[in-house]
Write a protein that holds these residues in place. Structure first.
Motif, short mmCIF file in Angstrom:
data_model
loop_
_atom_site.label_atom_id
_atom_site.label_comp_id
_atom_site.label_asym_id
_atom_site.label_seq_id
_atom_site.Cartn_x
_atom_site.Cartn_y
_atom_site.Cartn_z
N VAL A 344 70.72 62.37 53.98
CA VAL A 344 70.49 63.62 54.63
C VAL A 344 70.94 63.94 55.67
N VAL A 350 71.30 67.84 51.79
CA VAL A 350 71.32 66.60 51.28
C VAL A 350 72.06 66.42 50.15
N LEU A 403 61.64 62.11 52.27
CA LEU A 403 62.97 61.78 52.61
C LEU A 403 63.10 60.56 52.90
N ALA A 407 66.19 58.52 51.84
CA ALA A 407 67.42 58.69 52.19
C ALA A 407 68.15 57.33 52.66
N VAL A 411 66.78 59.85 57.87
CA VAL A 411 66.41 61.27 58.22
C VAL A 411 66.96 61.40 59.62
#
Length: 667
Positions: A344, A350, A403, A407, A411
């Motif tokens: 991200v 993304v 996320l 991720a 994030v």
């Protein structure tokens, strides 16, 4: 050429010179994996193998399920080699289709610069199908009263796909309601139906969650193998030559990244007698084959180019593996994946690497907008996408949690702040449908409001009006009847009212978009390992009730037939025939020779003859007359000394010095 008969149950190979192996060789070359009748097989009889022998060889192959059968409604039977077995046979027999030194390949070398790329590989059928399923899950394909997708919705659906209708135009596909569905969209819906991933309901297309969950747990390699297998099984026309050519592209000798000459491939197939020697580059078959390769480019697997001399070449960009039914070296590779799968960025992008599980991409499709799809897929987080996700019960807080879990580098703070701000602003108001009870006067309304039995099922919103709970209509009507203020129309009236309410959409539609963040139903709970795709060598066949597109093999329309006739059924009356007729070559009276010949004709069997002191194998064609009869037969290529170079010959009753009916050895 190696002629081996495979038993898919045990892996045992028959002797190359056995009847089963010889019959399989003939069926493989002549029919490929296309259905054929017993009459068609018997029509290939020669003095080397009579029709009766081929029929018995066919039944031997059926015993091992190397050949399967279906029965039509009127009793006729069709036979076919299952595609999985056909692919294995072709790999065994054509393993060295393009031997080195024939100028038939160009490897990655300075010479490969002579190839100009003409058709490059697109993102691929697996990617397009994934996006199509996501669109369907969001309710994107509503149906008209006639059962077709709304034209505007279909245009949006087709716009999602990298595949265009022009990419598959040369395949000349046929499917229901063809005027309402572009070919590219029809291919996506056909694949979704045949794999059980989606279905057409009364009002819209919907996804089938258990099958979808298993599908998204597959690796890209497994998806590609399954999809290509579907294409080979159903999109190739009813031509054995074209099926041989289409499947030959999958042979191990064709390596990914290496250019190969298309004319050289066709030449090799003709030399192996699977393509007609008379075919040329202008015929329909070759045009279809070029269209097939163009479609493989659009499906994400192949690339096409031309040499300086305008010779067409192909190379595999991403080659699915169907050899021996194994989906490829990467099958199940996703089992060892990490829970971190994408990046991200602070600019709300993304970045999704190619090995990111599709079960995670599934959520990204819903809560983000796709920017580009290449080796690395790029999505963008937007407020508009978050609002659309909220309609499917994914709040901005849910998106942030998703996320955060996956991720790779976390994030960024500004993305977290934006999602939380969107969460504070979204969903604070909403529209709702309500069912209204209206009274004619205040006295009736007051009586209803004062009744304790109805108080929990309705809410007064004015002097004469109440909002009522739809689910309690029956109980409310009974209460109103007790008070003497029931609506007109009796019980039928309330049923009609409920139907009207439902039809108007007062009951909100359940969110259709499944939560598939982690693999389920398809594999091990700890590792996420799925069962790799294996073609069903014993009969992938007949049961594809939902698929739309069938260009060739039509055995799915008929019922499987498991009855295998025994030896005596193939040669009726064998017990009543003198044993010497089939055991030894010997002389008989002319009238007896005629009886032996007619029995051989009935059984479609070969005969061993001694004529003018020479012995030969022959396949009888006809016998005419009585007493001084005459007959015609076709002699074996190995036989010499009769009728010059002509393999067919005639003989009379006085010519036969010895005769024997040749039947296959009973297995």
């Amino acid at each position: 050429m190696n002629r081996m008969a495979f038993d898919p149950q045990t892996g045992v190979k028959a002797q190359p010179d056995s009847l089963a192996a010889r019959t399989l060789h003939l069926v493989f070359l002549r029919f490929a994996a296309q259905p054929f009748s017993l009459e068609q097989l018997e029509g290939l009889a020669t003095a080397a193998a009579g029709g009766g022998e081929l029929a018995y060889g066919l039944q031997l192959l059926r015993r091992t399920r190397t050949v399967l059968a279906v029965q039509k409604a009127w009793g006729d039977k069709l036979y076919y080699i299952p595609l999985g077995i056909f692919l294995a046979l072709q790999t065994e027999r054509f393993r060295n289709l393009l031997p080195a030194g024939e100028g038939s390949e160009l490897r990655e070398s300075p010479d490969s610069a002579d190839i100009s790329l003409w058709k490059e590989s697109k993102p691929g059928l697996a990617s397009d199908l994934f996006r199509a399923l996501s669109w369907i899950a969001r309710g994107g394909l509503p149906l008209t009263a006639k059962g077709t997708v709304h034209q505007r919705a279909m245009s949006k659906f087709a716009g999602l796909l990298s595949l265009s209708s022009e990419d598959v135009e040369s395949l000349k596909l046929r499917y229901p309601q063809q005027e309402s569905y572009p070919a590219a969209a029809a291919v996506m819906l056909d694949m979704a139906l045949s794999l059980g991933l989606a279905e057409r309901g009364d009002q819209e297309w919907t996804v089938c969650e258990p099958a979808l969950s298993r599908w998204l747990a597959y690796s890209r390699e497994e998806m590609d193998s399954r999809l290509l297998y579907e294409l080979l099984a159903r999109y190739v026309p009813a031509s054995s030559g074209l099926q041989h050519a289409a499947c030959a592209l999958m042979l191990p000798c064709f390596k990914a990244g290496i250019w190969y000459s298309v004319p050289s491939l066709l030449k090799q197939l003709r030399l192996r007698n699977v393509l007609s020697q008379e075919e040329n580059q202008e015929d329909d078959g070759e045009l279809w084959l070029q269209g097939w390769m163009e479609a493989l480019c659009a499906f994400g697997w192949l690339e096409l180019g031309y040499s300086r001399h305008k010779e067409l070449f192909f190379r595999w960009h991403r080659k699915p593996s169907l050899e021996d039914g194994v989906p490829g070296e990467q099958a199940g590779a996703h089992a060892s994946r990490s829970s971190s799968a994408f990046f991200v960025q602070p600019d709300f992008e993304v970045l999704v690497p190619p090995d990111t599980p599709y079960s995670l991409r599934w959520e990204l499709e819903l809560c983000c907008e796709m920017s580009s799809s290449d080796v690395m897929t790029t999505y963008r987080l937007t407020r508009q996408a978050a609002e659309a996700a909220l309609e499917q019960k994914r709040t901005p807080e849910d998106i942030l949690g998703f996320l955060t879990r996956h991720a790779m580098s976390g994030v960024p703070d500004n993305v977290k702040l934006a999602l939380r701000q969107w969460g504070r602003e979204m969903g604070r108001t909403s529209f709702a449908r309500a069912l209204l009870l209206r009274c004619a006067d205040a006295e009736a309304a007051d009586r209803i409001a004062q009744d304790s039995g109805l108080s929990g099922m309705m809410q007064r919103i004015g002097p004469l009006d109440f909002i009522v709970q739809e689910t309690e209509l029956g109980e409310i009507r009974r209460g109103l009847e007790r008070l003497g203020v029931a609506p007109l129309g009796g019980s039928a009236g309330s049923a009609s009212l409920a139907h009207t309410a439902n039809a108007s959409g007062s009951s909100p539609r359940k969110p259709a978009y499944p939560r598939l963040e982690m693999p389920s139903d398809g594999g091990d709970a700890e590792t996420g390992r799925t069962t790799p795709f294996h073609p069903d060598k014993g009969g992938e066949a007949q049961h594809r009730p939902s698929a739309w597109i069938y260009a060739g093999n039509a055995v799915h329309f008929y019922q499987p037939d498991e009855t295998v006739p025994d030896y005596e059924e193939l040669f009726p009356g064998l017990r009543n025939v003198p044993g010497s007729w089939t055991r030894e070559l010997r002389g008989y009276h002319a009238s007896t020779v005629a009886l032996v010949l007619r029995q051989a004709l009935e059984w479609k069997a070969r005969v061993e003859l001694r004529i003018q002191g020479k012995t030969l194998m022959a396949l009888l064609l006809w016998i005419r007359g009585a007493g001084e009869w005459r007959a015609s037969a076709m002699k074996d290529e190995a036989s010499t000394g009769l009728a010059g170079e002509d393999r067919s010959f005639e003989f009379a009753s006085h010519d036969v010095e010895g005769i024997r009916i040749v039947l296959p050895a009973k297995a």
